[in-house]
Design an enzyme around this catalytic site. Structure first.
Site, PDB file in Angstrom:
ATOM      1  N   LYS A  80      -5.774 -27.696  48.858  1.00 30.28           N
ATOM      2  CA  LYS A  80      -6.566 -28.582  47.995  1.00 30.28           C
ATOM      3  C   LYS A  80      -5.634 -29.549  47.252  1.00 30.28           C
ATOM      4  CE  LYS A  80      -9.684 -29.792  44.807  1.00 30.28           C
ATOM      5  NZ  LYS A  80      -9.082 -29.606  43.542  1.00 30.28           N
TER       6      LYS A  80
ATOM      7  N   GLY B 274     -12.084 -20.536  45.276  1.00 29.80           N
ATOM      8  CA  GLY B 274     -10.889 -21.121  45.902  1.00 29.80           C
ATOM      9  C   GLY B 274      -9.651 -20.307  45.537  1.00 29.80           C
ATOM     10  N   HIS B 275      -9.515 -20.007  44.246  1.00 30.61           N
ATOM     11  CA  HIS B 275      -8.380 -19.190  43.797  1.00 30.61           C
ATOM     12  C   HIS B 275      -8.449 -17.795  44.445  1.00 30.61           C
ATOM     13  CE1 HIS B 275      -8.861 -21.858  40.086  1.00 30.61           C
ATOM     14  NE2 HIS B 275      -7.614 -22.095  40.451  1.00 30.61           N
TER      15      HIS B 275
ATOM     16  N   GLY C 125      -2.833 -23.651  47.422  1.00 30.37           N
ATOM     17  CA  GLY C 125      -3.976 -24.210  48.139  1.00 30.37           C
ATOM     18  C   GLY C 125      -3.660 -25.574  48.742  1.00 30.37           C
TER      19      GLY C 125
ATOM     20  N   HIS D 133     -12.011 -19.548  40.386  1.00 30.73           N
ATOM     21  CA  HIS D 133     -13.206 -19.705  41.215  1.00 30.73           C
ATOM     22  C   HIS D 133     -12.884 -19.188  42.611  1.00 30.73           C
ATOM     23  CE1 HIS D 133     -11.077 -23.119  42.876  1.00 30.73           C
ATOM     24  NE2 HIS D 133     -11.024 -23.715  41.692  1.00 30.73           N
TER      25      HIS D 133
ATOM     26  N   GLN E 167       1.027 -31.413  45.956  1.00 32.70           N
ATOM     27  CA  GLN E 167       1.735 -30.309  45.301  1.00 32.70           C
ATOM     28  C   GLN E 167       2.321 -29.338  46.334  1.00 32.70           C
ATOM     29  OE1 GLN E 167       0.135 -28.105  41.752  1.00 32.70           O
ATOM     30  NE2 GLN E 167      -0.455 -26.605  43.287  1.00 32.70           N
TER      31      GLN E 167
ATOM     32  N   GLN F 211       2.593 -30.281  32.792  1.00 33.80           N
ATOM     33  CA  GLN F 211       2.039 -31.084  33.889  1.00 33.80           C
ATOM     34  C   GLN F 211       0.867 -31.960  33.456  1.00 33.80           C
ATOM     35  OE1 GLN F 211       1.224 -27.448  36.257  1.00 33.80           O
ATOM     36  NE2 GLN F 211      -0.674 -28.448  36.843  1.00 33.80           N
TER      37      GLN F 211
ATOM     38  N   ARG G 131     -12.375 -28.230  37.552  1.00 32.64           N
ATOM     39  CA  ARG G 131     -12.922 -29.394  36.855  1.00 32.64           C
ATOM     40  C   ARG G 131     -14.358 -29.727  37.285  1.00 32.64           C
ATOM     41  NH1 ARG G 131      -7.139 -31.123  37.204  1.00 32.64           N
ATOM     42  NH2 ARG G 131      -6.419 -31.356  35.052  1.00 32.64           N
TER      43      ARG G 131
ATOM     44  N   GLY H  35      -5.764 -20.498  35.807  1.00 30.30           N
ATOM     45  CA  GLY H  35      -6.931 -19.761  35.337  1.00 30.30           C
ATOM     46  C   GLY H  35      -8.222 -20.491  35.609  1.00 30.30           C
TER      47      GLY H  35
END
Ligand code: AMP
Length: 284
Positions: free
Chosen positions: A149, A36-37, A147, A34, A153, A61, A187, A31
């Site tokens: 980014k 990017g999402h 992503g 932005h 992950q 996490q 963030r 959630g």
């Protein structure tokens, strides 16, 4: 757009779509959406018939001293943003829907979880792998979009998908950046003006590293890492790590080659930690 809170409901919705012959995609998020999402959602929509976005701040996490409680949340705005992208279903379960009482299973992608972000965040990737596994089982997607980014992950999710025999195509979507180069992140909103300026050192270090390499294969990884350190130090950031690793298995490279990725994490002030990465020999 359907807003779904229960595991059972999203699972039957996906099954219903698949029975009709639709291809289903999943975009997992925490959630606070932005651009990017949103770029991930656009990608998902462009390759499948139905797109599910999950919105779940995954407690597993976050380590004990991390920002779970203060992690930014903006449910109504997220609904409008996802709806604006034409998402078909937003899956936003309560924590106990995903981790009911007596939940005790964890998934660990052992080697890939250890270095880089895993070094200072020992529980992080176990939490990611566990929730991604659950989301895959619950939403049974044909495609899942993550992503680049979160480079470590993405590599770990690809490994998990292969190891656990999921028949899911994993798509890595490009990093979406602000005009000045800062990679978008939930963030970033914690940054004050000075922090925002310092935060530019991540993308600047990547730019400088690419300039240094200039498409050559023989540059020592250490030279790239030293340059990165210098740029981060000069900007007033605190380098958590900078590594040059293979894009598929995260093994450190001694010399830059066409599969090398520079990945770095930088602390801005006491509590904000930002990450960024890029392949060194071509745009990514
Ligand atoms: P998060 O909500 O931070 O867990 O991120 C959800 C997904 O969005 C992950 O696959 C991230 O890699 C991806 N993501 C976050 N920021 C960006 C960005 N700036 N560009 C592309 N993807 C991103």
């Amino acid at each position: 757009m359907k807003i779904v809170h229960s595991v059972r409901e999203i699972n039957s919705l996906s099954k219903k779509w698949k029975k009709k012959g639709y291809k289903v995609s999943l975009v997992p998020t925490m959630g606070c959406l932005h651009e990017g999402h949103l770029s991930l959602m656009r990608k998902a929509k462009s390759v499948t018939d139905k797109t599910i976005v999950s919105l779940f701040v995954n407690s597993k996490q976050f380590g004990p001293n991390e920002d779970l409680d203060s992690y930014p949340r903006q449910f109504q705005a997220d609904c409008s943003l996802a709806e604006g992208e034409g998402v078909d279903a937003l899956f936003c379960p309560e924590p106990e829907e995903i981790y009911p009482e007596n939940f005790q299973t964890s998934i660990n992608v052992t080697l890939l979880s250890q270095g880089m972000c895993g070094k200072d965040r020992p529980v992080h990737f176990g939490g990611v792998a566990t929730v991604v596994t659950k989301l895959f089982n619950i939403t049974i997607p044909d495609v899942a979009v993550f992503g680049k980014k979160d480079f470590q992950q993405l590599v770990l999710v690809r490994q998990l998908t292969k190891d656990l025999n999921y028949n899911i195509e994993i798509i890595g979507a490009p990093i979406f950046r602000e005009k000045d180069g800062l990679a978008m992140s939930s963030r970033n909103r914690y940054l004050d003006d000075a922090g925002r300026r310092t935060a530019l050192c991540l993308s600047q270090a990547i730019h400088a590293a690419k300039e240094l390499v200039k498409g050559r294969q023989d540059v020592a990884a250490n030279t790239v890492i030293e340059k990165t350190k210098e740029i981060v130090d000069n900007a007033g950031g605190k380098l958590d790590y900078a590594v040059v690793v293979n894009e598929f298995n995260l093994i450190p490279d001694k010399f830059v080659n066409k599969h090398s990725v520079l990945a770095l994490a930088v602390k801005i002030g006491d509590s904000i930690r930002l990450i960024d990465n890029s392949k060194l020999m071509m745009a990514s």
